[in-house]
Design a protein around this motif. Sequence first.
Motif, PDB file in Angstrom:
ATOM      1  N   LYS A 105       0.928  -1.314  -0.054  1.00 34.40           N
ATOM      2  CA  LYS A 105      -0.078  -0.080  -0.116  1.00 34.40           C
ATOM      3  C   LYS A 105       0.932   1.222   0.219  1.00 34.40           C
ATOM      4  O   LYS A 105       0.525   2.345  -0.587  1.00 34.40           O
ATOM      5  N   SER A 106       2.073   1.328   0.684  1.00 32.58           N
ATOM      6  CA  SER A 106       2.906   2.559   0.664  1.00 32.58           C
ATOM      7  C   SER A 106       3.561   2.465  -0.585  1.00 32.58           C
ATOM      8  O   SER A 106       3.907   3.842  -0.889  1.00 32.58           O
ATOM      9  N   LEU A 107       3.686   1.364  -1.226  1.00 34.84           N
ATOM     10  CA  LEU A 107       4.517   1.766  -2.725  1.00 34.84           C
ATOM     11  C   LEU A 107       3.466   1.908  -3.871  1.00 34.84           C
ATOM     12  O   LEU A 107       3.946   2.649  -4.861  1.00 34.84           O
ATOM     13  N   ALA A 108       2.461   1.266  -3.773  1.00 28.89           N
ATOM     14  CA  ALA A 108       1.500   1.496  -4.934  1.00 28.89           C
ATOM     15  C   ALA A 108       1.109   3.051  -5.367  1.00 28.89           C
ATOM     16  O   ALA A 108       1.300   3.256  -6.559  1.00 28.89           O
ATOM     17  N   GLY A 109       0.830   3.891  -4.505  1.00 31.55           N
ATOM     18  CA  GLY A 109       0.445   5.191  -4.764  1.00 31.55           C
ATOM     19  C   GLY A 109       1.687   5.872  -5.339  1.00 31.55           C
ATOM     20  O   GLY A 109       1.835   6.598  -6.107  1.00 31.55           O
ATOM     21  N   ARG A 110       3.096   5.470  -4.843  1.00 33.99           N
ATOM     22  CA  ARG A 110       4.095   6.479  -5.191  1.00 33.99           C
ATOM     23  C   ARG A 110       4.540   5.913  -6.679  1.00 33.99           C
ATOM     24  O   ARG A 110       4.760   6.388  -7.278  1.00 33.99           O
ATOM     25  N   VAL A 111       4.313   4.294  -6.872  1.00 32.38           N
ATOM     26  CA  VAL A 111       4.592   3.893  -8.218  1.00 32.38           C
ATOM     27  C   VAL A 111       3.738   4.671  -9.154  1.00 32.38           C
ATOM     28  O   VAL A 111       4.064   4.899 -10.356  1.00 32.38           O
ATOM     29  N   ALA A 112       2.297   4.565  -8.963  1.00 32.05           N
ATOM     30  CA  ALA A 112       1.366   5.166  -9.749  1.00 32.05           C
ATOM     31  C   ALA A 112       1.831   6.556 -10.115  1.00 32.05           C
ATOM     32  O   ALA A 112       1.463   6.873 -11.285  1.00 32.05           O
ATOM     33  N   VAL A 113       2.026   7.500  -9.376  1.00 33.87           N
ATOM     34  CA  VAL A 113       2.312   8.627  -9.628  1.00 33.87           C
ATOM     35  C   VAL A 113       3.512   9.011 -10.568  1.00 33.87           C
ATOM     36  O   VAL A 113       3.367   9.524 -11.678  1.00 33.87           O
ATOM     37  N   ARG A 114       4.419   7.883 -10.032  1.00 35.20           N
ATOM     38  CA  ARG A 114       5.776   8.126 -11.157  1.00 35.20           C
ATOM     39  C   ARG A 114       5.347   7.550 -12.588  1.00 35.20           C
ATOM     40  O   ARG A 114       6.049   7.920 -13.522  1.00 35.20           O
ATOM     41  N   MET A 115       4.632   6.685 -12.565  1.00 41.48           N
ATOM     42  CA  MET A 115       4.355   5.871 -13.865  1.00 41.48           C
ATOM     43  C   MET A 115       2.972   6.760 -14.430  1.00 41.48           C
ATOM     44  O   MET A 115       2.790   6.313 -15.498  1.00 41.48           O
ATOM     45  N   GLU A 116       2.539   7.750 -13.851  1.00 43.69           N
ATOM     46  CA  GLU A 116       1.366   8.373 -14.273  1.00 43.69           C
ATOM     47  C   GLU A 116       0.220   7.400 -14.888  1.00 43.69           C
ATOM     48  O   GLU A 116      -0.271   7.320 -15.924  1.00 43.69           O
ATOM     49  N   ALA A 117       0.002   6.669 -13.454  1.00 38.02           N
ATOM     50  CA  ALA A 117      -0.961   5.370 -14.025  1.00 38.02           C
ATOM     51  C   ALA A 117      -2.277   5.384 -13.166  1.00 38.02           C
ATOM     52  O   ALA A 117      -1.871   6.204 -12.148  1.00 38.02           O
TER      53      ALA A 117
END
Length: 317
Positions: A97-109
């Motif tokens: 949960k702590s990673l998913a949001g950060r990765v989504a922002v970085r990937m514009e996902a």
Amino acid sequence: MAVLVFAESLTGSIKKAALEAVTYGNLAAQALGTECIALTIGTAEGADKLGQYGASKVYNVAASDDFDSQVYAAIISKAAEQLGADCVVFAHSSSGKSLAGRVAVRMEAGMASAVISVPTAGNFSVQKGVFSGKGFATYEIKSTNKVLTIAPNTFRPEASGSDVAVETLAIDAPAARVKVKEQSTVEGIVPLPEAELVVSAGRGMKGPENWGMIEEMADILGATTACSRPVADVHWRPHHEHVGQTGVAIRPTLYIAVGISGAIQHLAGVNQSKVIVVINKDPEAPFFKAADYGVVGDLFEVVPRLNEALKKFKSQN
């Protein structure tokens, strides 16, 4: 394109949550007509076994075993770009949960959390529970890149393939902004979000000195122990055992609730259990409305007799 699964190994070895995520990633890849790739970071004993659960390739990035969500998110997003992955899958764990949001922002996902269905091809839609599990919603993700977390104990690990050699993926990890000085973890038990069997108790136990019968039942069944919020608040049990809306949400195969009235806040965190057994002396306890099986009786009489019956059954089978 591909489905990239982050396989957690935060204790140095691959755990059940990672196997569930890879199993889901394989099903998603099949539905989307692509391949499932597993990614591990740092020490990850048993990573080659991920091939048994559907990963066509397994990569490892050398990095510190001290979990830092900013560093790990940077690594995962770079890995997705390098490997040509447009869908990244995480377990719906504290780290996921702590990673998913950060990765989504970085990937514009676009992102959906705690999903309970495999994405459909074409419009890429997934389902998740809403209103504390009382309903279901379908989310369509229209962005090019997608990020998903999967609800625990929804997609059982299924070994059908064979081991895959782990390859090293060269990615420069950014410097950590946080220094981990000490880490304290609970050892020797299955974490509640991953537990198939859970034995829980509440204020009906009357005090922490009576918890021996609950621990005995859990030991006989091979279950994880849990408790209601009032019990954790008065420090009868540690806070990591608190299940409910404000605690840990769980989806075990079997949930046994002893001496818990079943307030709506508690039910919200456990009502996705496949089978619920309630033991309470109050026949009007709200929990009985959600129970698959109920025993109306004094827990101090029922639980010891149940434990003896369980031990007898185990000795004969």
